[in-house]
Design a protein around this motif. Structure first.
Motif, short mmCIF file in Angstrom:
data_model
loop_
_atom_site.label_atom_id
_atom_site.label_comp_id
_atom_site.label_asym_id
_atom_site.label_seq_id
_atom_site.Cartn_x
_atom_site.Cartn_y
_atom_site.Cartn_z
N ALA A 600 -1.43 1.11 8.12
CA ALA A 600 -1.17 1.94 6.95
C ALA A 600 0.22 2.56 7.08
O ALA A 600 0.69 2.86 8.18
CB ALA A 600 -2.22 3.03 6.81
N ASN A 601 0.88 2.78 5.97
CA ASN A 601 2.21 3.38 5.98
C ASN A 601 2.21 4.67 5.17
O ASN A 601 1.25 5.01 4.48
CB ASN A 601 3.26 2.40 5.46
CG ASN A 601 2.94 1.89 4.07
OD1 ASN A 601 2.78 2.67 3.13
ND2 ASN A 601 2.81 0.57 3.92
N GLY A 604 1.64 4.39 1.37
CA GLY A 604 0.25 4.15 1.00
C GLY A 604 -0.61 5.37 1.19
O GLY A 604 -1.52 5.64 0.38
N VAL A 605 -0.36 6.16 2.24
CA VAL A 605 -1.15 7.38 2.47
C VAL A 605 -0.91 8.40 1.37
O VAL A 605 -1.84 9.05 0.88
CB VAL A 605 -0.81 7.95 3.86
CG1 VAL A 605 -1.37 9.36 4.02
CG2 VAL A 605 -1.35 7.05 4.96
N ILE A 606 0.35 8.52 0.95
CA ILE A 606 0.64 9.47 -0.14
C ILE A 606 -0.02 9.00 -1.44
O ILE A 606 -0.57 9.80 -2.21
CB ILE A 606 2.17 9.61 -0.31
CG1 ILE A 606 2.77 10.32 0.91
CG2 ILE A 606 2.51 10.36 -1.59
CD1 ILE A 606 4.27 10.43 0.88
N ASP A 607 0.01 7.70 -1.70
CA ASP A 607 -0.67 7.17 -2.89
C ASP A 607 -2.16 7.42 -2.83
O ASP A 607 -2.80 7.73 -3.83
CB ASP A 607 -0.39 5.68 -3.03
CG ASP A 607 1.05 5.39 -3.45
OD1 ASP A 607 1.71 6.32 -3.95
OD2 ASP A 607 1.51 4.25 -3.26
N ALA A 608 -2.74 7.27 -1.64
CA ALA A 608 -4.19 7.51 -1.49
C ALA A 608 -4.54 8.96 -1.74
O ALA A 608 -5.66 9.27 -2.15
CB ALA A 608 -4.64 7.08 -0.10
N ARG A 639 6.72 15.18 16.20
CA ARG A 639 6.87 15.64 14.83
C ARG A 639 8.20 15.08 14.29
O ARG A 639 9.25 15.28 14.89
CB ARG A 639 6.85 17.15 14.76
CG ARG A 639 6.93 17.70 13.34
CD ARG A 639 6.79 19.22 13.30
NE ARG A 639 5.44 19.63 13.64
CZ ARG A 639 5.12 20.24 14.77
NH1 ARG A 639 6.04 20.49 15.68
NH2 ARG A 639 3.88 20.61 15.01
N ASN A 640 8.10 14.39 13.17
CA ASN A 640 9.28 13.79 12.54
C ASN A 640 9.32 14.17 11.07
O ASN A 640 8.28 14.33 10.42
CB ASN A 640 9.26 12.26 12.67
CG ASN A 640 9.32 11.81 14.13
OD1 ASN A 640 10.31 11.98 14.81
ND2 ASN A 640 8.21 11.24 14.60
N SER A 641 10.54 14.29 10.57
CA SER A 641 10.74 14.61 9.17
C SER A 641 11.51 13.46 8.52
O SER A 641 12.50 12.97 9.09
CB SER A 641 11.51 15.92 9.02
OG SER A 641 11.67 16.26 7.66
N TYR A 642 11.03 13.04 7.36
CA TYR A 642 11.62 11.89 6.68
C TYR A 642 12.05 12.30 5.27
O TYR A 642 11.30 12.99 4.56
CB TYR A 642 10.63 10.74 6.60
CG TYR A 642 10.10 10.29 7.94
CD1 TYR A 642 10.83 9.45 8.76
CD2 TYR A 642 8.85 10.74 8.38
CE1 TYR A 642 10.33 9.04 10.00
CE2 TYR A 642 8.36 10.35 9.61
CZ TYR A 642 9.10 9.50 10.42
OH TYR A 642 8.61 9.10 11.63
N ALA A 643 13.24 11.86 4.89
CA ALA A 643 13.75 12.10 3.54
C ALA A 643 13.70 10.79 2.77
O ALA A 643 14.03 9.73 3.30
CB ALA A 643 15.17 12.65 3.59
N GLN A 644 13.31 10.88 1.53
CA GLN A 644 13.15 9.66 0.75
C GLN A 644 14.48 8.96 0.50
O GLN A 644 14.55 7.73 0.45
CB GLN A 644 12.48 9.99 -0.58
CG GLN A 644 12.05 8.76 -1.37
CD GLN A 644 11.38 9.13 -2.67
OE1 GLN A 644 11.93 9.90 -3.45
NE2 GLN A 644 10.21 8.59 -2.92
N ASP A 648 12.79 4.33 3.67
CA ASP A 648 11.74 3.79 2.82
C ASP A 648 10.39 4.21 3.39
O ASP A 648 10.07 3.89 4.54
CB ASP A 648 11.85 2.27 2.77
CG ASP A 648 10.79 1.66 1.87
OD1 ASP A 648 10.13 2.43 1.13
OD2 ASP A 648 10.60 0.43 1.92
N PHE A 649 9.62 4.96 2.62
CA PHE A 649 8.34 5.46 3.12
C PHE A 649 7.39 4.32 3.50
O PHE A 649 6.51 4.50 4.33
CB PHE A 649 7.68 6.36 2.08
CG PHE A 649 8.34 7.71 1.94
CD1 PHE A 649 9.30 8.12 2.86
CD2 PHE A 649 8.01 8.57 0.90
CE1 PHE A 649 9.91 9.36 2.73
CE2 PHE A 649 8.62 9.80 0.77
CZ PHE A 649 9.58 10.19 1.69
N ALA A 650 7.56 3.16 2.87
CA ALA A 650 6.67 2.03 3.18
C ALA A 650 6.91 1.49 4.58
O ALA A 650 6.06 0.78 5.13
CB ALA A 650 6.85 0.92 2.15
N SER A 651 8.04 1.81 5.19
CA SER A 651 8.34 1.32 6.55
C SER A 651 7.89 2.29 7.63
O SER A 651 8.02 1.98 8.82
CB SER A 651 9.85 1.08 6.68
OG SER A 651 10.56 2.31 6.53
#
Length: 917
Positions: A600-601, A604-608, A639-644, A648-651
């Motif tokens: 899972a990426n 997909g988790v945000i979509d769920a 703990r990691n922080s990601y910016a859109q 790519d959130f899918a990766s």
């Protein structure tokens, strides 16, 4: 001739099956007599005759619905319910009414009493109805007698036609049977209603048996015979049931006697046959071949190799299970078991759940998950793609295994599982995942709590159940028997543990749902924050700050139903879900726990979780993970922080126990408001921004009116009211301690004990004194403009009241005439005291103070006040003259409680101003 009196052609009867015979026999009742109807004139030119009789039901005992002794014995030994074959057709005992209508065939044997209808058309036109007389002849006008008895209808018709043609030229003749003769038949033996039956010559032995109530279960279906003029004619009802063939019996004759002997030897067959049951052997037989017995039972239910075993009877009466070949022998009293040679079908997989084509699929074309679930068209509209399960029996150990997988990874070909024979693939829907994840999270949380918390929760639940059930005490556990936590109490355990944590003092709104706690490497950490509609998301390690999400708990019965559909236990599927929990918190549409298998990426988790809300901050989505080293028994938090915009959130891969936190964007608009009332141009409630000050809101309200008294404005704040209430509580406690200390001192000789009633009253006043949270501020726009440091930042719940300019000064306390007096310029404190009649004897003039209109209190003896009390008093002020605290004229006591009196007076004065305006 007719079969069963229903006009069935003998040639057609040869091809009847069991269902055909059943439908025929349903129209025949028991214990009834056949009454012939009056003959009808026929105008048909066809040489056909019709016979119509109505079967009238007689009083017959109803068929027993209880099992016979034979059925009970076989069922007990076989372990399954077995019924005697054929008796549901020939032993019903239920009376019915049926009308028999049919053509009489040319093979019908005429006899004395039969009536013939003769129609002549042509040169002679006439219709005659004649009977076969006692001499067996038919006498027709102008024709010689024709012998009919003992001859077939066809023979008599041919002779009559020939004679009429020779006697009357140009005349055609049509001959049919107008009436059927009645006969008497005796039915004896094991039938429900034995006795004499009055029938017609068209009826068969089956009619007589059914009209006699059917055959009892103690009677034979295969050894029935008919005694006719010294001749014994056998009747095997099995041949009629199986093939629809009645044999050489035919129609009944006058004087026939039908005998039903007791049942003969029997065997039973059960398993994969069409008609399992108890079967009677042919007369005189004591054994039957296994293949023949299966044929009698309708043959195999499912084609393929079968395993045959029989429950054999030993000489000493014991029974033994013996495997036999297909050509084996089954003796009387034994039971044949027909089972599949293999316990399962090979080369297949089963797909179930939220899919478009559920059912069994060939393993050859679906050897992998990618071949079984090819694209989203194979899924239902509510299918959940982050977590699905393969239920598999391990071919080596035969133990049940649950293999989770991500449908999302199957679609993108990043992972695929090879299926094996008899795999069961289940695709969940979103509702099932919600219920499963919430129950799993609550179970994890309750498992991490101390046994005392769990025991307390169970005790509370049992007490609630006992009060709800009333007198149904039988449903409660016995004394001393601890009840194991059921799935329904998991959420209650979590709530109890949450309440015992560090945030137990936080209030919970009515209707709030107990939530899950923080998942850590060492178990579940207590929640760090709790609100009425939130639950705590998992941190990655002990001490991790957690956020809150809304997650209403589902009914655990939904998980039980889900487990039943999958063929596993609720404990197994819940424990599996506990290993794949992921929390999504913050600005998503459906925050809470969910399930995500490997692959899972983040996208997909945000979509769920329903997708991002409009307030989501995409500059930094935090993913907190727990990296577990089972070999060393350690874990650490990542703990990691990601910016859109950067990634790519899918990766971004999501692992079990991850916590995804989506914070809200920073905004200066916080949705807080202040209420302004009184002397402004536009009073009302105004929303303010994060850094907005009081002067800005007053300006938005149109500014002060000409009548406004800025010096007397009342500004209240909720936080100040709370602090004031806590201070009152502390001071009341201190006062009670002083009262207790004074009361505990020994009385002095000659001095009366002190009167503590006033102090006790003061303590109670402090406890119940309403708190306003008033803050003394300046609201004059010119002052605030000149002194920005005096312009306060606003908070939620702030309120301001701006009164009109007052015209009085109040005097209260220990004066002779307390009240409000008209304000006059130049009047001093002493002047207003004189207007109130002066002080009473109980007054303490050294403690007199003045409450200014802005809420401040000024003692009369302060250095800045005046010399000789000549200072001026502003309108709206309140002069307070306190009581002399004697006999407790202690310096320490007075210093401690002078401010108490002033606060009480200030609050009272503020309330009075608000009330009067």
């Amino acid at each position: 001739m007719c079969v069963g009196g229903f006009g069935i052609d003998p040639a057609a009867a040869q091809t009847l099956g069991t269902s055909d015979i059943q439908s025929i026999l349903q129209g025949v009742s028991q214990g009834q007599q056949i009454q012939p109807t009056p003959p009808q004139q026929s105008t048909s030119s066809t040489p056909l005759s019709t016979s119509s009789q109505t079967l009238q039901p007689a009083a017959a005992p109803p068929a027993s619905t209880t099992a016979s002794a034979l059925e009970t014995d076989f069922s007990t030994r076989a372990g399954v319910t077995l019924k005697q074959f054929g008796y549901d057709m020939f032993g019903t005992g239920s009376p019915v009414t049926a009308t028999q209508v049919g053509n009489v065939q040319d093979s019908y044997l005429l006899g004395v009493g039969d009536q013939l209808q003769i129609i002549m058309v042509g040169h002679e036109n006439a219709t005659y109805q004649v009977s076969v007389d006692r001499d067996g002849r038919i006498i027709l006008l102008n024709l010689p007698p024709v012998t009919a008895a003992g001859r077939t209808l066809g023979e008599v018709r041919a002779e009559l036609t020939s004679r009429v043609a020779s006697q009357f030229l140009g005349t055609k003749t049509y001959v049919s049977v107008a009436g059927i003769r009645q006969i008497s038949v005796l039915v004896t033996g094991d039938v429900n209603v034995p006795g004499m039956r009055t029938l017609t010559s068209l009826n068969t032995a089956l009619d007589a048996l059914m009209l006699s109530g059917g055959v009892k279960k103690t009677g034979s279906l295969r050894a029935i015979y008919i005694l006719r003029r010294g001749r014994r004619i056998p009747l095997d009802l099995y041949s009629i049931i199986a093939r629809g063939v009645s044999g050489p019996v035919g129609a009944l004759a006058e004087g026939d006697r039908i005998v039903v002997p007791p049942i003969g030897n029997t065997v039973a067959v059960t398993g994969l046959v069409l008609h399992p049951g108890i079967f009677e052997l042919s007369p005189g037989a004591s054994r039957v071949g296994a293949h023949a017995l299966m044929t009698i039972a309708g043959g195999e239910e499912i084609a393929g190799a079968k395993r045959l075993t029989k429950l054999a009877l030993q000489a000493d009466g014991r029974t033994t299970m013996i495997s036999i070949p297909k050509d084996g022998i089954v003796a009387k009293g034994e039971v044949l078991f027909v089972d599949a040679n293999r316990s399962s079908t090979s080369a297949r997989v089963t797909l179930n759940g939220e899919v478009t084509v559920p059912g069994v699929h060939a393993l050859g074309s679906s050897s992998t998950l990618a071949g079984l679930i090819r694209d989203p068209d194979d899924l239902g509209p509510n299918a959940y793609t982050l977590f699905a399960v393969v239920v598999r029996h391990d071919p080596k150990t035969n133990f049940l295994k649950l293999i989770p997988f991500s449908i999302q990874s199957v679609f993108d070909r990043s992972a695929s599982l090879r299926l094996i024979d008899n795999d069961f693939v289940y695709v969940f829907n979103t509702s099932e995942i919600q219920a499963l994840s919430q129950v799993a999270a609550a179970q994890l949380y309750s498992a991490s709590q101390s046994p005392s918390v769990v025991a307390m929760t169970l005790a509370q639940q049992q007490q609630q159940q006992g009060s709800a059930s009333g007198n149904n005490s039988s449903q409660q556990s016995g004394p001393g028997t601890p009840a194991a936590p059921s799935p329904q109490t998991i959420a209650q355990m979590a709530a109890a543990a949450q309440a015992s944590g560090p945030n137990a003092s936080q209030p919970t709104a009515p209707g709030a749902v107990p939530q899950a706690g923080t998942v850590t490497a060492a178990g579940i950490a207590p929640p760090t924050s709790t609100t009425a509609q939130t639950s705590t998301a998992p941190g990655a390690a002990m001490g991790t700050n957690s956020t809150t999400v809304a997650a209403p708990l589902s009914n655990p019965n939904q998980v039980n139903s889900l487990a039943n559909r999958m063929g596993v236990t609720a404990t197994a599927i819940t424990n599996l879900a506990s290993d794949y929990l992921v929390w999504v918190t913050g600005e998503v549409l459906n925050p809470g726990p969910l399930l995500a298998a490997s692959g899972a990426n983040l996208n997909g988790v945000i979509d769920a979780a329903g997708g991002l809300s409009r307030q989501a901050d995409l500059s930094g989505i935090t993913v907190t993970s727990t990296q577990i080293d089972p070999q060393r028994g350690l874990s650490r938090t990542l703990r990691n922080s990601y910016a859109q915009k950067d990634q790519d959130f899918a990766s971004i891969q999501i692992r079990p126990f991850d916590s995804v936190s989506v914070r809200a964007v920073f905004s200066d608009r916080v949705g807080e408001s202040i209420t302004i009332s009184g002397q402004v141009r536009y009073p009302g409630t105004y929303e303010f921004t994060r850094d907005e000050k009081l002067s800005s809101v007053i300006a938005r309200a149109g500014g002060l009116t000409d009548e406004a008294y800025a010096y007397g404005a009342i500004f209240t704040r909720q936080s100040a009211a709370a602090a004031e209430g806590q201070a009152n509580q502390r001071e009341a406690m201190m006062l009670n301690d002083e009262i207790a200390t004074i009361a505990s001192q020994p009385p002095m000789q000659g001095i009366p004990p002190p009167n503590l009633t006033p102090l006790e009253t003061m303590a109670q006043t402090l406890l119940h004194q309403p708190t306003l949270g008033r803050i003394s501020i300046a609201i004059d726009p010119s002052i605030l403009l000149a002194h920005p440091d005096r312009d306060p930042l606003l908070e939620t719940g702030d309120a301001i009241y701006i009164p009109k300019r007052p015209s009085t000064v109040a005097v209260t306390g220990e004066v002779l005439n307390a009240g409000a007096f008209a304000w006059r310029p130049g009047m001093s404190l002493d002047d207003y005291m004189d207007m109130a009649g002066g002080e009473t004897d109980a007054a303490e003039d050294s403690m007199v103070f003045v409450i200014m209109p802005d809420g401040t209190a000024v003692p009369s003896h302060t250095s800045w006040w005046s010399f000789g009390g000549a200072s001026r008093i502003p309108p709206g002020a309140t002069i307070v003259v306190p009581r002399d605290p004697q006999p407790f004229n202690l310096t320490t006591f007075l210093a401690t409680y002078t401010d108490i009196l002033s606060k009480v007076a200030i609050t009272a004065a503020s309330l009075a101003v608000i009330k009067n305006n």
